[in-house]
Design a protein around this motif. Structure first.
Motif, PDB file in Angstrom:
ATOM      1  N   ARG A 346       0.751  -1.050   0.135  1.00  0.00           N
ATOM      2  CA  ARG A 346       0.091  -0.083   0.003  1.00  0.00           C
ATOM      3  C   ARG A 346       0.950   1.295  -0.164  1.00  0.00           C
ATOM      4  N   LEU A 347       0.245   2.562  -0.592  1.00  0.00           N
ATOM      5  CA  LEU A 347       1.054   3.704  -0.649  1.00  0.00           C
ATOM      6  C   LEU A 347       0.706   4.633   0.512  1.00  0.00           C
ATOM      7  N   THR A 348      -0.308   4.286   1.405  1.00  0.00           N
ATOM      8  CA  THR A 348      -0.880   5.174   2.242  1.00  0.00           C
ATOM      9  C   THR A 348      -1.438   4.634   3.314  1.00  0.00           C
ATOM     10  N   ALA A 349      -2.118   5.120   4.351  1.00  0.00           N
ATOM     11  CA  ALA A 349      -2.450   4.351   5.619  1.00  0.00           C
ATOM     12  C   ALA A 349      -3.633   3.234   5.113  1.00  0.00           C
ATOM     13  N   ALA A 350      -3.270   2.085   5.768  1.00  0.00           N
ATOM     14  CA  ALA A 350      -4.356   1.009   5.387  1.00  0.00           C
ATOM     15  C   ALA A 350      -5.715   1.091   5.046  1.00  0.00           C
ATOM     16  N   ASP A 351      -6.314   1.981   6.209  1.00  0.00           N
ATOM     17  CA  ASP A 351      -7.668   2.320   6.190  1.00  0.00           C
ATOM     18  C   ASP A 351      -8.269   3.453   5.448  1.00  0.00           C
ATOM     19  N   ALA A 352      -7.425   4.035   4.781  1.00  0.00           N
ATOM     20  CA  ALA A 352      -7.577   5.276   3.927  1.00  0.00           C
ATOM     21  C   ALA A 352      -8.366   4.754   2.607  1.00  0.00           C
ATOM     22  N   TRP A 353      -9.548   5.333   2.276  1.00  0.00           N
ATOM     23  CA  TRP A 353     -10.347   4.870   1.366  1.00  0.00           C
ATOM     24  C   TRP A 353      -9.778   5.714  -0.245  1.00  0.00           C
ATOM     25  N   LEU A 354      -9.925   4.648  -1.337  1.00  0.00           N
ATOM     26  CA  LEU A 354      -9.415   4.914  -2.817  1.00  0.00           C
ATOM     27  C   LEU A 354     -10.685   4.859  -3.340  1.00  0.00           C
ATOM     28  N   SER A 355     -11.184   5.736  -4.333  1.00  0.00           N
ATOM     29  CA  SER A 355     -12.137   5.758  -5.314  1.00  0.00           C
ATOM     30  C   SER A 355     -11.652   5.801  -6.474  1.00  0.00           C
ATOM     31  N   TRP A 356     -11.926   4.599  -7.261  1.00  0.00           N
ATOM     32  CA  TRP A 356     -10.987   4.286  -8.504  1.00  0.00           C
ATOM     33  C   TRP A 356     -12.341   3.931  -9.422  1.00  0.00           C
ATOM     34  N   ILE A 357     -11.785   3.767 -10.631  1.00  0.00           N
ATOM     35  CA  ILE A 357     -12.807   3.625 -11.955  1.00  0.00           C
ATOM     36  C   ILE A 357     -11.862   2.937 -12.974  1.00  0.00           C
ATOM     37  N   PRO A 403       3.128 -11.107  -3.509  1.00  0.00           N
ATOM     38  CA  PRO A 403       2.690 -10.678  -2.414  1.00  0.00           C
ATOM     39  C   PRO A 403       2.502  -9.116  -2.301  1.00  0.00           C
ATOM     40  N   ALA A 404       1.928  -8.761  -1.181  1.00  0.00           N
ATOM     41  CA  ALA A 404       1.784  -7.202  -1.198  1.00  0.00           C
ATOM     42  C   ALA A 404       1.764  -6.859   0.527  1.00  0.00           C
ATOM     43  N   LEU A 405       3.114  -7.095   0.898  1.00  0.00           N
ATOM     44  CA  LEU A 405       3.129  -7.067   2.319  1.00  0.00           C
ATOM     45  C   LEU A 405       4.051  -5.829   2.792  1.00  0.00           C
ATOM     46  N   LEU A 406       4.626  -5.058   1.855  1.00  0.00           N
ATOM     47  CA  LEU A 406       5.607  -4.048   2.158  1.00  0.00           C
ATOM     48  C   LEU A 406       5.125  -2.688   1.943  1.00  0.00           C
ATOM     49  N   PRO A 407       4.496  -1.992   2.874  1.00  0.00           N
ATOM     50  CA  PRO A 407       3.931  -0.873   2.506  1.00  0.00           C
ATOM     51  C   PRO A 407       5.184   0.051   1.997  1.00  0.00           C
ATOM     52  N   THR A 408       4.864   1.238   1.095  1.00  0.00           N
ATOM     53  CA  THR A 408       5.931   1.876   0.607  1.00  0.00           C
ATOM     54  C   THR A 408       6.327   2.974   1.442  1.00  0.00           C
ATOM     55  N   PRO A 409       7.551   3.202   1.852  1.00  0.00           N
ATOM     56  CA  PRO A 409       7.775   4.266   3.150  1.00  0.00           C
ATOM     57  C   PRO A 409       7.393   5.605   2.593  1.00  0.00           C
ATOM     58  N   ASP A 410       7.232   6.538   3.576  1.00  0.00           N
ATOM     59  CA  ASP A 410       6.767   7.834   2.977  1.00  0.00           C
ATOM     60  C   ASP A 410       7.617   8.622   2.376  1.00  0.00           C
ATOM     61  N   PHE A 411       8.862   8.391   2.246  1.00  0.00           N
ATOM     62  CA  PHE A 411       9.918   9.093   1.766  1.00  0.00           C
ATOM     63  C   PHE A 411       9.874   8.977   0.167  1.00  0.00           C
ATOM     64  N   GLY A 412       9.396   7.758  -0.194  1.00  0.00           N
ATOM     65  CA  GLY A 412       9.417   7.245  -1.495  1.00  0.00           C
ATOM     66  C   GLY A 412       8.529   8.090  -2.392  1.00  0.00           C
ATOM     67  N   PRO A 413       7.207   8.133  -2.062  1.00  0.00           N
ATOM     68  CA  PRO A 413       6.441   9.521  -2.960  1.00  0.00           C
ATOM     69  C   PRO A 413       6.712  10.630  -2.895  1.00  0.00           C
ATOM     70  N   LYS A 414       7.524  11.155  -1.640  1.00  0.00           N
ATOM     71  CA  LYS A 414       7.904  12.261  -1.584  1.00  0.00           C
ATOM     72  C   LYS A 414       8.982  12.898  -2.286  1.00  0.00           C
ATOM     73  N   LEU A 415       9.929  11.769  -2.690  1.00  0.00           N
ATOM     74  CA  LEU A 415      11.118  11.852  -3.405  1.00  0.00           C
ATOM     75  C   LEU A 415      10.778  12.097  -4.726  1.00  0.00           C
ATOM     76  N   VAL A 416       9.631  11.421  -5.508  1.00  0.00           N
ATOM     77  CA  VAL A 416       9.334  11.433  -6.670  1.00  0.00           C
ATOM     78  C   VAL A 416       8.150  12.775  -7.018  1.00  0.00           C
ATOM     79  N   LEU A 417       7.368  13.063  -6.099  1.00  0.00           N
ATOM     80  CA  LEU A 417       6.351  14.129  -6.061  1.00  0.00           C
ATOM     81  C   LEU A 417       6.793  15.073  -5.381  1.00  0.00           C
ATOM     82  N   GLY A 418       7.616  15.142  -4.496  1.00  0.00           N
ATOM     83  CA  GLY A 418       7.681  16.121  -3.685  1.00  0.00           C
ATOM     84  C   GLY A 418       6.750  16.236  -2.415  1.00  0.00           C
ATOM     85  N   SER A 419       6.888  17.123  -1.333  1.00  0.00           N
ATOM     86  CA  SER A 419       6.028  17.006  -0.240  1.00  0.00           C
ATOM     87  C   SER A 419       4.437  17.444  -0.677  1.00  0.00           C
ATOM     88  N   GLU A 420       4.171  18.551  -1.398  1.00  0.00           N
ATOM     89  CA  GLU A 420       2.866  18.671  -1.592  1.00  0.00           C
ATOM     90  C   GLU A 420       2.333  17.822  -2.677  1.00  0.00           C
TER      91      GLU A 420
END
Length: 466
Positions: A346-357, A403-420
């Motif tokens: 997962r990329l964020t909190a386990a209980d955070a909702w994702l609305s997809w299509i 498997p889907a066992l390793l949550p992505t560390p917070d710094f990963g998306p921030k490194l690619v996208l920046g904090s905002e």
């Protein structure tokens, strides 16, 4: 030589099903994005001698690295209403012959038998043949679902042939919207920024406010998809491009639409970002208050810039898009490499909702909005079953058999996208309702995440999960 055969049935007359295959856009609709990219053609539909130039690959190699193998295919046989055949001219295989056979199904409807006879360039072991056979099974499962759902949509809408002008036609969603409309018998004019537009194109320049008004005059509707990608670091320059491309494009269109002799229907892209990145505990409907943050401000300005057209009597629908699932681009593609090597999660909190299509339901939602006169204003374009981030990761792992066992560390998306960027695009929690879209008569082809992921990634069994 190995022979693969797939038999499918459709509750529509043979003449109608065969005619669908003769129209522009058929190859695009029947090909899983990321598995093949149409570079040129078909030069003459399915007529004998018509050629297609392709790049074949898989979602990871094509989407991330642009790697693919060239393939030239030529149509060699045609019996209208009964069969057509294409063969490889040049490509990675020693030979390839695809027979499309149409017959009346017992009790009514149409049966299509797809028979593929192929030969590898060198002798292959049995397990390699099995892998290729599995890929073919996934592709033809995709094709069957796609054709069945597209035919059902066109039948449900019963729309007379229309002329639709489309901006953003070359994008992930725009490519599929244009193909869907043309296979339904509609005419599409693509607005492009080139000063020398080609056949079926007209020019516009949102930054300067220029638009070819003659392309709009006499058209029935406009689909407005153009806008700078939101992917990438949220630098001041990127944020300005995101905002200006949307507001300037809409303003340019609306100035023309608000005058006489112009289309009276506008279906415009929008986003669930209007609700803010995080709304824990809320079920978000079109009546929900806007949220805060950069993307919420962009969407509010984007939709508001169409108001002059609404005031002039144009029916405007704003499709607030969720996370679009496709093997050819969007938010799903960057996750695939990590999952395929067993390091996904997962990329964020386990209980955070994702609305997809799913991408194809997204394309059908645009066609539905075009030809459903009572549908206007904001419309949430999301599937009826949102999931949590934890559920999404587990289901993607099951689909890829990883498997889907390793949550992505917070710094990963921030490194690619920046904090905002990470704050607005990754660390989200949005549970969005599809009730308005469904109440208008829309039918989802892939209403569950299982079905949507299998369809997007062309995995066998997608229909059984729908």
């Amino acid at each position: 030589m190995p022979v693969f055969e797939h038999v499918s049935h459709y509750p529509h007359p043979r003449e109608e099903v065969f005619a669908w295959h003769t129209r522009p856009g058929g190859f695009v609709r029947l090909t899983p994005p990321g598995m093949a990219t149409l570079l040129a053609g078909p030069t003459d539909g399915i007529e004998v001698g018509s050629e297609l130039r392709l790049k074949i690959s898989d979602p990871v190699l094509n989407g991330l690295l642009g790697v693919g193998l060239p393939w030239l295919v030529r149509h060699v046989e045609l019996v209208p209403g009964e069969r057509f055949v294409d063969e490889q001219v040049r490509g990675p295989l020693k030979s390839w012959r695809h027979e499309h056979l149409f017959s009346d199904a017992p009790g009514g409807g149409t049966t299509i038998t797809d028979r593929v006879t192929w030969e590898p360039p060198i002798p292959l072991p049995g397990f390699a043949i099995d892998i290729i056979t599995g890929r073919l099974a996934g592709m033809f499962t995709f094709r069957e679902a796609q054709l069945r759902d597209d035919l059902a949509l066109h039948s449900r809408l019963g729309a007379a042939p229309a002329h639709v002008v489309v901006t953003g036609a070359s994008g992930l969603i725009g490519t599929q919207v244009c193909a869907l409309l043309t296979t339904g018998g509609h005419r599409v004019t693509r607005l492009v920024r080139s000063k020398k537009p080609g056949p079926g194109e007209a020019s516009w320049d949102p930054a300067s406010g220029h638009i070819d008004r003659a392309a709009l005059e006499g058209a029935d509707a406009v689909v407005h998809l153009a806008g700078a990608s939101i992917a990438g670091r949220f630098t001041p320059a990127h944020k300005e491009a995101i905002l200006r491309s949307r507001v300037d494009g809409t303003t340019t269109l609306v100035r023309a639409l608000a005058s006489g002799g112009m289309p009276r229907t506008l279906v415009q892209a929008s986003g669930i970002g209007v609700y803010g990145a995080r709304r824990p505990g809320d079920l978000l409907t079109e009546a929900s208050a806007p949220g805060t943050g950069f993307l919420a401000e962009v969407v509010e300005a984007w939709e508001a810039s169409a108001q002059p057209a609404v005031d002039a009597g144009v029916r405007a629908a704003f499709l607030r898009t969720g996370i679009v699932l496709s093997g050819g681009g969007g938010a799903l593609l960057p996750q695939l490499p990590l999952f395929l090597i067993g390091a996904g999660g997962r990329l964020t909190a386990a209980d955070a909702w994702l609305s997809w299509i799913g991408l194809d339901d997204m394309a059908r939602a645009y066609a539905h909005a075009l030809f459903t006169p009572g549908l206007d204003g904001p419309v949430n374009a999301v599937a009826p079953q949102p999931v949590t981030a934890g559920e999404f990761a587990r289901e993607l792992g099951r689909t890829l058999r990883r498997p889907a066992l390793l949550p992505t560390p917070d710094f990963g998306p921030k490194l690619v996208l920046g904090s905002e960027g990470a704050d607005q695009l990754i660390d989200t929690d949005q549970r969005v309702s599809s009730a308005k879209l469904e109440a208008s008569g829309f039918v989802f082809g892939q209403p569950t995440l299982t079905a949507a992921l299998r369809h997007a990634l062309a995995r066998p069994g997608a229909r059984t999960e729908a």
